[in-house]
Design a protein around this motif. Structure first.
Motif, PDB file in Angstrom:
ATOM      1  N   ALA A   1     -16.358 -19.902 -38.817  1.00  6.69           N
ATOM      2  CA  ALA A   1     -16.870 -21.192 -39.266  1.00  6.69           C
ATOM      3  C   ALA A   1     -16.885 -21.293 -40.784  1.00  6.69           C
ATOM      4  O   ALA A   1     -16.819 -22.370 -41.351  1.00  6.69           O
ATOM      5  CB  ALA A   1     -18.271 -21.426 -38.705  1.00  6.69           C
ATOM      6  N   ARG A   2     -17.000 -20.148 -41.424  1.00  4.83           N
ATOM      7  CA  ARG A   2     -17.007 -20.167 -42.901  1.00  4.83           C
ATOM      8  C   ARG A   2     -15.648 -19.847 -43.477  1.00  4.83           C
ATOM      9  O   ARG A   2     -15.531 -19.408 -44.619  1.00  4.83           O
ATOM     10  CB  ARG A   2     -18.070 -19.209 -43.418  1.00  4.83           C
ATOM     11  CG  ARG A   2     -19.404 -19.689 -42.901  1.00  4.83           C
ATOM     12  CD  ARG A   2     -20.599 -19.106 -43.534  1.00  4.83           C
ATOM     13  NE  ARG A   2     -21.760 -19.655 -42.803  1.00  4.83           N
ATOM     14  CZ  ARG A   2     -22.998 -19.314 -43.016  1.00  4.83           C
ATOM     15  NH1 ARG A   2     -23.263 -18.446 -43.938  1.00  4.83           N
ATOM     16  NH2 ARG A   2     -23.957 -19.858 -42.325  1.00  4.83           N
ATOM     17  N   CYS A   3     -14.645 -20.029 -42.632  1.00  5.54           N
ATOM     18  CA  CYS A   3     -13.265 -19.918 -43.094  1.00  5.54           C
ATOM     19  C   CYS A   3     -12.920 -18.537 -43.600  1.00  5.54           C
ATOM     20  O   CYS A   3     -12.181 -18.367 -44.575  1.00  5.54           O
ATOM     21  CB  CYS A   3     -12.953 -20.955 -44.183  1.00  5.54           C
ATOM     22  SG  CYS A   3     -13.397 -22.612 -43.699  1.00  5.54           S
ATOM     23  N   ILE A   4     -13.506 -17.502 -42.989  1.00 10.37           N
ATOM     24  CA  ILE A   4     -13.154 -16.130 -43.338  1.00 10.37           C
ATOM     25  C   ILE A   4     -12.020 -15.701 -42.412  1.00 10.37           C
ATOM     26  O   ILE A   4     -12.195 -15.697 -41.198  1.00 10.37           O
ATOM     27  CB  ILE A   4     -14.356 -15.198 -43.178  1.00 10.37           C
ATOM     28  CG1 ILE A   4     -15.449 -15.577 -44.182  1.00 10.37           C
ATOM     29  CG2 ILE A   4     -13.939 -13.737 -43.342  1.00 10.37           C
ATOM     30  CD1 ILE A   4     -16.745 -14.820 -44.018  1.00 10.37           C
ATOM     31  N   PRO A   5     -10.844 -15.371 -42.961  1.00  6.77           N
ATOM     32  CA  PRO A   5      -9.737 -14.956 -42.097  1.00  6.77           C
ATOM     33  C   PRO A   5     -10.072 -13.661 -41.376  1.00  6.77           C
ATOM     34  O   PRO A   5     -10.650 -12.745 -41.974  1.00  6.77           O
ATOM     35  CB  PRO A   5      -8.576 -14.734 -43.067  1.00  6.77           C
ATOM     36  CG  PRO A   5      -9.000 -15.352 -44.358  1.00  6.77           C
ATOM     37  CD  PRO A   5     -10.481 -15.368 -44.374  1.00  6.77           C
ATOM     38  N   ILE A   6      -9.722 -13.582 -40.086  1.00  6.82           N
ATOM     39  CA  ILE A   6      -9.973 -12.368 -39.309  1.00  6.82           C
ATOM     40  C   ILE A   6      -8.644 -11.864 -38.764  1.00  6.82           C
ATOM     41  O   ILE A   6      -7.940 -12.592 -38.068  1.00  6.82           O
ATOM     42  CB  ILE A   6     -10.945 -12.644 -38.144  1.00  6.82           C
ATOM     43  CG1 ILE A   6     -12.261 -13.205 -38.691  1.00  6.82           C
ATOM     44  CG2 ILE A   6     -11.182 -11.372 -37.330  1.00  6.82           C
ATOM     45  CD1 ILE A   6     -13.256 -13.609 -37.625  1.00  6.82           C
ATOM     46  N   HIS A   7      -8.268 -10.650 -39.148  1.00  4.54           N
ATOM     47  CA  HIS A   7      -7.055 -10.021 -38.619  1.00  4.54           C
ATOM     48  C   HIS A   7      -7.476  -9.160 -37.444  1.00  4.54           C
ATOM     49  O   HIS A   7      -8.067  -8.095 -37.631  1.00  4.54           O
ATOM     50  CB  HIS A   7      -6.381  -9.142 -39.685  1.00  4.54           C
ATOM     51  CG  HIS A   7      -6.150  -9.873 -40.971  1.00  4.54           C
ATOM     52  ND1 HIS A   7      -5.035 -10.649 -41.197  1.00  4.54           N
ATOM     53  CD2 HIS A   7      -6.891  -9.961 -42.101  1.00  4.54           C
ATOM     54  CE1 HIS A   7      -5.099 -11.163 -42.411  1.00  4.54           C
ATOM     55  NE2 HIS A   7      -6.223 -10.761 -42.986  1.00  4.54           N
ATOM     56  N   THR A   8      -7.212  -9.599 -36.228  1.00  2.00           N
ATOM     57  CA  THR A   8      -7.664  -8.843 -35.066  1.00  2.00           C
ATOM     58  C   THR A   8      -6.607  -7.845 -34.636  1.00  2.00           C
ATOM     59  O   THR A   8      -5.422  -8.003 -34.930  1.00  2.00           O
ATOM     60  CB  THR A   8      -7.981  -9.787 -33.887  1.00  2.00           C
ATOM     61  OG1 THR A   8      -6.780 -10.481 -33.553  1.00  2.00           O
ATOM     62  CG2 THR A   8      -9.057 -10.777 -34.254  1.00  2.00           C
ATOM     63  N   ASN A   9      -7.081  -6.814 -33.922  1.00  2.00           N
ATOM     64  CA  ASN A   9      -6.205  -5.729 -33.459  1.00  2.00           C
ATOM     65  C   ASN A   9      -5.366  -5.178 -34.601  1.00  2.00           C
ATOM     66  O   ASN A   9      -4.200  -4.851 -34.443  1.00  2.00           O
ATOM     67  CB  ASN A   9      -5.305  -6.221 -32.316  1.00  2.00           C
ATOM     68  CG  ASN A   9      -4.682  -5.050 -31.580  1.00  2.00           C
ATOM     69  OD1 ASN A   9      -5.279  -3.975 -31.502  1.00  2.00           O
ATOM     70  ND2 ASN A   9      -3.485  -5.242 -31.063  1.00  2.00           N
TER      71      ASN A   9
END
Lengths: 1044, 110
Positions: A387-395
């Motif tokens: 929601a706060r526009c923090i990019p998440i690189h999963t796996n």
């Protein structure tokens, strides 16, 4: 001149600091500024200092990794001169005005270190390198060792005495609460409300634990509205709650609050040791009269452990670069200290808690990206981040760390490479993405701090959901309860509930129950109310992925990148694998072989990851491997605190005789005999020891000498069965000793070996006065009591130590009778007929009632004058007032030794060593043939005691009469190239002024048969000297002089 | 730091006491009549049990009296203290030592 650095990383607001006040401090000879509330670590970070030290083995640059006692890297040398302290963790040093710190293990500075070349030699430093690389050729070890020890030094010890003082305190309480976080405070309040005596100890300056580090990430609104500037976050609620709890505890009458107090050890029966930093945090010697530190020794009926948890790192390629730190530490620096250590943050995690750090960093103004090894992180916290526009690189994982070039930026992290993970998480695949950043915040979950619980022999249990050991069953002898994060509690609500329950239960177990009265009900309600105040709306964390050792492009240990799991001791995952391949596959062996977890941090961040790596290598679950033993102290203790006031004169009690003032005035040189200070000799002006001793000996032989013999052990024995006791403990018979007579006795242990000797006198029909050796007094009394209490409980005998009740002046020499008679009334005849040798009389000497014994340890006419101790000095003065015409000379213990050796009298413990029988001493005449039993008698006929070839006491006379043999030197048949057959050793050796030559006593195999033989005495320098075996009595063998 | 109950003074810190080895050793009443093996056993042979041990202590910095302690060597638990001459109380520490087996940690090799 160095200019003062700006606090480039300090946030404009926030943190528990007093920003109105500026503190100046020095680090590596540069001046910086911080604020009250800072630690040295937070202040350095605020000033943009990225490299704080060099690593132990490879000299790699290292930065701050943690914010608490688990910090592995930031060890500094604090202060200079006598105040200097090595290995202080910057994260635990509170900032004070004028603080001086230096980096360690680097030269000339942390940022530019010559030893960094070791990093390029890393192939030479594998696991167990101590045992391998530098061992061959053996003669080169000395050269290697010098280099290794210099390169591996961790700080330097002060070279001057510590000018500060330290103290100790004993305390007893009903409930000791260790840890002042949410759970600990709640426990303390609950126990106090029940009326228990409570001690609450916390290692930090402020109570509150993790509550002090909460920030926006904990904001429970969950609305994702980017409510970044809200001042009404959970941090404030926590502060209010904290204030209320502390006020409550301060109001309670029986509560002791100990901030800055680390409980370092948990010993048997709930005995705990804690170190309180009373004034040390103010700077060197700022304590005025208060001690720098105080060591608490606490005995608690119940213990509540609320010791929290320590974040577990993830181990990835080059994870030791400055800028990599624990996610929780990043939160602490932002929220508690108002420091944002970098502008661009990458959070690498296998669980939800790094998202809290990401949110806090985002709010503080950093650009943030999350790299999550989980495939589908979901739940409230990842949602909030999205929601706060923090990019998440999963796996994904971080597969490489790039450092900035050039000295000015301090070579910290400049960017990371992010790659996708294979299904099993053991490899990376796909394209690499570069993410610029200067901080990598890592989280691998939380490890409960079970150190104290485990020290207390509590059994640990594996919690699969936490992937960690938690407290299981406490040891019976150490009743304790665990609460909060150290007990595996995952949320604040759980911490509070567990804390409250532990406090109530601990108080109840100690006998304090909350009854139904209005007062205590009110108190309980207050606690419940308090929990409500905190208004917790904390999202439950989603499950973690059980992956801690993260891959890179090359197999671990097969390329240039290093995966460090132990930052302090520079141990890598590759080292663990190597050790396991070499068979060191048990955790205790692995620890010692690789040195993992053996630094001053004791592996607080590394132990579980070491087990994870071992688990990989062996294909066994971590739970099956088990942790290495936790031992005290939890964090290092200063020597000062351990010593306390027990140093210098207070280290050991000194015993002195009533005549001591005279000895001091006369300029005596003293020696320690047991705890006693005895005059060794009395040198005249510019007189050497040898000259003084010779003079004292001759005076005692030719005129009269006096020895202060007050230190002789004296035991008063009274009762109908006194003779029975003496007959049992001495080798000779005592029934026929007349009242008023003295007799020498040898005391044996049950092995038949001599352990004490002395003269015992029959004062009355059922009353004896026993003397023992100075050092053996306590041992002999115990021996007598043991017989009486455990063998003959019905015996009618009472033994009392009267050593200190009697002062003794021992007159010795042909003039002693004349001198003594000056001080006695004429009706007290002293002639040999009226007062024969080996008898005792009650006389009045110089107006003082005295027991005088005609016993002689010098072989001269002698009188041992015993007076009540308070008259000792008066007697001594009277002797010297009258003694001058007779040539009275004081003599010390060395002259006493020479005089007795001339007579062949033994000193137990010098001429015997616990393996010597009366027969070995040639004292067959001392052993009763009539008594059927006495201690040790039966052992005479044991094969070893009765065998031929035993060492026997003889005299030795050197070829060169001027040469004094060294005591302890070995007696051999012939001098040649070693090995030599040892025949025995020299036990006593002196220059005898009476004989004008050297004499020696020795224990020599078959010594009695060797009389007249010439043997050799070997010296340490390889030489030796020939000596003739003689009888051990060198002077007046018939004993005429003593009887005179 | 154990807490030990002196049968005369009450519970005190271990530092007040001294230890004197195995209790209930019988000194042969007529030493001259026993053979070397029997005398040797009296001098040297001591039990070293993993479990309950009857041992002698002395309240050295207190009443200075000897007494006996029934202690489990596995976990230092003291089951009873009693005066010399009294017979040791009957306790059951169990083969697995009841609730507490004294293992520090699961899988601890030591």
């Amino acid at each position: 001149m160095n200019s003062i650095h700006r606090q480039v990383n300090r946030l404009a607001a926030g943190g528990r600091l007093n920003r109105a006040k500026v503190i100046r401090f020095w680090y590596d000879d540069r001046q910086y500024e911080g604020h009250p509330g800072d630690t040295l670590a937070s202040a350095l970070l605020a000033n943009g200092v990225r490299i704080i030290g060099r690593s132990f083995k490879y000299h790699r640059p290292r930065g701050l990794f943690a914010a608490g006692p688990e910090e592995p890297n930031a060890l500094v040398q604090l202060e200079n001169g006598p105040h200097t302290e090595p290995n202080r963790r910057a994260t635990e040093v509170e900032l004070y005005e004028g603080l001086i710190a230096h980096s360690q293990n680097c030269w000339p500075s942390a940022a530019f270190d010559v030893g960094g070349v070791a990093a390029r030699l890393s192939r030479l430093l594998p696991a167990g390198f101590y045992y391998k690389t530098f061992m061959w050729p053996p003669r080169m070890w000395r050269a290697y060792e010098k280099f290794i020890r210099h390169a591996a030094g961790l700080g330097r010890a002060p070279a001057e005495p510590d000018p500060d003082h330290y103290d100790k305190r004993h305390a007893h309480c009903d409930v000791l609460v260790v840890g002042g976080g949410a759970a600990g405070l709640q426990a303390a309040c609950a126990a106090a409300a029940a009326g228990a005596r409570v001690i609450l100890a916390d290692e930090r300056a402020e109570f509150g634990g993790a509550l002090l580090e909460r920030g926006d990430g904990d904001d429970g609104d969950g609305d994702g509205d980017g409510d970044c500037d809200s001042d009404d976050g959970d941090g404030d609620k926590a502060a209010q709650w904290l204030g209320a709890r502390l006020a409550e505890l301060r109001r309670a009458a029986e509560v002791t609050l100990l901030p800055r107090t680390t409980v370092t050890g948990y010993y048997d029966c709930n005995f705990l040791v804690a170190c309180e930093r009373v004034t040390g945090h103010l700077g060197p010697s700022r304590g005025d009269r208060a001690p720098r530190e105080r060591l608490w020794k606490i005995r608690a009926a119940r213990v509540v452990l609320a010791t929290g948890s320590i974040e577990r790192p993830l181990v990835f390629a080059d994870n030791d670069r400055p800028g990599v730190m624990l996610a929780g530490a990043l939160r602490a620096y932002i929220n508690r200290f108002g420091v944002l250590p970098g502008k661009r943050v990458v959070a690498l995690t296998n669980n939800d808690s790094a998202y809290l750090a990401a949110l806090d960093a985002r709010r503080a103004g950093a650009a943030v990206e999350v790299v999550d090894v989980r495939r589908h992180p979901s739940g409230a916290l990842p949602e909030r981040a999205r929601a706060r526009c923090i990019p998440i690189h999963t796996n994904c994982t971080v597969s490489a760390v790039e450092c900035a070039r050039g000295w000015s930026r301090g070579r910290g992290v400049a960017s990371v490479q992010v790659m996708a993970l294979s299904d099993d998480g053991r490899e990376v695949r796909g394209a690499a993405r570069k993410v610029e950043c200067d901080v990598v915040a890592v989280s691998g979950g939380w490890t409960p701090t079970v150190h104290l619980f485990s020290q207390a022999k509590g059994a640990l249990a594996w919690r699969e959901d936490l992937h960690a050991f938690v407290p299981g069953r406490p040891a019976l002898a150490n009743p304790c309860l665990c609460a909060g994060a150290c007990n595996g509690a995952a949320t604040l609500a759980e911490c509070l509930e567990q804390g409250r329950a532990a406090g109530v239960d601990a108080a109840a177990a100690a006998g304090f129950t909350v009854d139904d009265s209005a007062d205590s009900a009110g108190a309980t309600a207050a606690i419940d109310n308090a929990s409500a105040q905190l208004n917790i709306d904390e999202p439950r964390h989603a499950a973690m992925r059980a992956l801690w050792i993260l891959p890179c492009e090359h197999a671990i240990g097969r390329g240039p990148k290093k995966h460090f799991h132990d930052l302090q001791n520079d141990v890598t995952v590759a080292d663990i694998e190597l050790a396991a391949r070499e068979g060191f596959e048990v955790s205790e062996h692995l620890k010692r072989y690789t040195t993992t977890g053996m630094g001053t941090d004791q592996g607080k961040t590394s132990n579980l990851n070491a087990l994870a790596a071992l688990s990989e290598s062996r294909g066994l679950p971590v739970a099956a491997l088990g942790v290495t033993t936790y031992r005290p102290p939890y964090t290092p203790l200063s020597f000062g605190a351990v010593a306390g006031q027990q140093r210098r004169d207070l280290f050991l009690q000194k015993r002195v005789t009533p005549m001591q003032p005279w000895h001091v005035k006369r300029g005596a040189v003293f020696e320690n005999v047991g705890d006693w200070m005895r005059p060794y000799y009395f040198p005249g002006k510019d007189e050497s020891m040898r000259a003084a001793v010779q003079r004292e000996c001759l005076a005692a032989r030719n005129a009269v000498g006096v020895l202060d013999a007050s230190t002789l052990g004296k035991i008063d024995i009274v009762g109908a069965d006194a003779v029975k006791l003496l007959d049992m403990v001495y080798t000779n018979a005592w029934g026929n000793l007349a009242v008023g007579s003295c007799r020498y006795g040898l005391m044996l242990n049950e092995h038949g070996m001599v352990f004490d000797d002395g003269v015992t006198t029959r004062i009355g029909e059922q009353h004896f006065h026993m003397t023992t050796t100075t050092g053996g007094a306590a041992r002999v009394l115990n021996w007598l009591e043991e017989w009486l209490q455990t063998e003959w409980p019905d015996a009618r005998v009472y033994c009392t130590s009267v050593t200190e009740q009697w002062a003794v002046a021992s007159l010795s020499g042909p003039q002693s009778r004349a001198l003594l008679s000056e001080l006695c009334a004429p009706e007290q005849p002293l002639d040999a007929e009226s007062f024969p040798f080996m008898s005792f009389r009650e006389l009045t000497v110089a107006g003082i009632p005295a027991r005088v014994f005609r016993v002689s340890f010098t072989g001269e006419l002698a009188f041992e004058i015993n007076v009540p101790a308070r008259f000792g000095l008066a007697l001594w003065n009277a002797l010297f007032a009258a003694g001058e015409p007779y040539g009275l000379c004081p003599y010390g213990t060395e002259a006493m030794h020479v005089l007795r050796a001339e007579k062949g009298f033994i000193i137990v413990g010098q001429d015997t060593d616990g393996t010597v029988t009366p027969f070995d001493l040639g004292m067959d005449w001392m052993v009763s043939k009539k008594k059927t039993d006495f201690a040790g008698k039966r052992s005479f006929s044991r094969a070893d005691t009765a065998r031929a070839g035993r060492k026997q006491l003889v005299g030795l006379l050197t070829e060169d009469p001027a040469l004094v043999l060294p005591e302890g030197a070995q007696v051999v048949a012939e001098l040649r190239k070693p090995p030599l057959k040892m025949l025995g050793h020299v036990s006593s050796s002196y220059f005898s002024p009476t004989l004008g030559r050297s004499i020696a006593l020795a224990l020599v195999a078959d010594g009695f048969q060797r009389k007249g033989e010439k043997l050799n005495v070997a010296f340490m320098d390889g030489g030796g000297h020939q000596a003739r075996v003689t009888a051990p009595v060198f002077f007046d063998p018939s004993g005429e002089r003593a009887r005179g | 730091m154990l807490l030990i109950k002196c049968p005369w003074c009450g519970t005190r810190d271990m530092s007040e006491f001294s230890y004197h080895g195995e209790a209930h050793l019988l000194r042969p009443p007529a030493p001259a009549e026993v053979d070397d093996a029997q005398w040797g056993a009296y001098l040297f042979a001591r039990k070293n049990p993993k479990g309950l041990h009857r041992e002698r202590w002395m309240h050295a910095h207190g009443c200075r009296r000897w007494f006996n302690v029934l202690r489990d060597t596995r976990d230092d638990r003291i089951y009873a203290t009693y005066r010399p001459g009294d017979s040791p109380p009957d306790v059951d520490a169990g083969d697995d030592n009841g609730e507490n087996n004294g293992d520090n940690n699961p899988g601890n090799p030591t």
